[in-house]
Design a protein around this motif. Structure first.
Motif, PDB file in Angstrom:
ATOM      1  N   GLY A  98       0.788  -1.231   0.000  1.00 40.73           N
ATOM      2  CA  GLY A  98       0.000   0.000   0.000  1.00 40.73           C
ATOM      3  C   GLY A  98       0.819   1.279   0.000  1.00 40.73           C
ATOM      4  N   ALA A  99       2.160   1.168   0.083  1.00 41.45           N
ATOM      5  CA  ALA A  99       2.992   2.373   0.063  1.00 41.45           C
ATOM      6  C   ALA A  99       2.748   3.140  -1.229  1.00 41.45           C
ATOM      7  CB  ALA A  99       4.466   2.007   0.185  1.00 41.45           C
ATOM      8  N   VAL A 100       2.700   4.436  -1.108  1.00 39.96           N
ATOM      9  CA  VAL A 100       2.445   5.303  -2.260  1.00 39.96           C
ATOM     10  C   VAL A 100       3.751   5.516  -3.024  1.00 39.96           C
ATOM     11  CG1 VAL A 100       1.764   7.631  -2.951  1.00 39.96           C
ATOM     12  CG2 VAL A 100       0.501   6.438  -1.146  1.00 39.96           C
ATOM     13  N   ILE A 101       3.698   5.301  -4.335  1.00 43.87           N
ATOM     14  CA  ILE A 101       4.849   5.493  -5.212  1.00 43.87           C
ATOM     15  C   ILE A 101       4.460   6.538  -6.266  1.00 43.87           C
ATOM     16  CG2 ILE A 101       6.477   4.410  -6.811  1.00 43.87           C
ATOM     17  CD1 ILE A 101       6.672   3.178  -4.025  1.00 43.87           C
ATOM     18  N   PRO A 102       5.029   7.733  -6.186  1.00 45.49           N
ATOM     19  CA  PRO A 102       4.711   8.766  -7.178  1.00 45.49           C
ATOM     20  C   PRO A 102       5.292   8.425  -8.545  1.00 45.49           C
ATOM     21  CG  PRO A 102       5.952   9.668  -5.308  1.00 45.49           C
ATOM     22  CD  PRO A 102       5.960   8.192  -5.177  1.00 45.49           C
ATOM     23  N   PHE A 103       4.636   8.897  -9.595  1.00 48.60           N
ATOM     24  CA  PHE A 103       5.178   8.758 -10.945  1.00 48.60           C
ATOM     25  C   PHE A 103       4.565   9.834 -11.832  1.00 48.60           C
ATOM     26  CE2 PHE A 103       1.263   6.364 -11.335  1.00 48.60           C
ATOM     27  CZ  PHE A 103       0.848   6.557 -12.642  1.00 48.60           C
ATOM     28  N   GLY A 104       5.256  10.101 -12.913  1.00 49.55           N
ATOM     29  CA  GLY A 104       4.749  11.040 -13.905  1.00 49.55           C
ATOM     30  C   GLY A 104       4.614  12.471 -13.419  1.00 49.55           C
ATOM     31  N   GLY A 105       5.117  12.766 -12.258  1.00 47.65           N
ATOM     32  CA  GLY A 105       5.091  14.123 -11.747  1.00 47.65           C
ATOM     33  C   GLY A 105       3.815  14.505 -11.024  1.00 47.65           C
TER      34      GLY A 105
END
Length: 130
Positions: free
Chosen positions: A12-19
């Motif tokens: 469930g950890a949040v992984i940012p992508f694409g800005g």
């Protein structure tokens, strides 16, 4: 700002992508990830690519060997390189050799398909042979 090695992943950890978007770590990835592994994020889709430490090490070894081989190749005379490619072309023209290449390629394609991998660039063809 703190920078540290990624040694584990939490479900469930949040992984940012694409800005401006994010995805979350699925349970199977969290369970499989170990210290020394790598996580790559496809910035256009958010796909999470897990590279286990053993695979990372094997790839590094092979790429390092290829870099070394190309460095050595720069010392080879051009006529020797020309002879190599002529011999290579002659071998490709040999039906017995081609049948062995084609059989090995068929096995490689089947293995890749079983693993859900693309085979577009893996497949040999008569056009490629020519």
């Amino acid at each position: 700002m703190t920078i540290a090695a990624l040694t584990s992943l939490s479900e469930g950890a949040v992984i940012p992508f694409g800005g401006d978007r994010h995805t979350t770590v699925p349970p199977e990835l969290a369970a499989a990830f170990r210290a020394g592994d790598q996580l790559h994020v496809v910035q256009s889709t958010g796909a999470l690519l897990h590279v286990p430490k053993a695979i990372r090490s094997a790839v590094t070894t092979v790429v390092d060997a290829a870099v070394d081989a190309f460095a050595q190749l720069r010392t080879v005379r051009s006529d020797a390189v020309q002879r190599f490619y002529t011999a290579f072309a002659d071998m490709l023209a040999d039906e017995v050799v081609w049948d062995r290449i084609d059989a090995a390629n068929t096995d490689d394609v089947l293995r890749a398909e079983e693993q859900g991998r693309s085979t577009t660039r893996l497949r040999v063809s008569a056009q490629m042979r020519d």
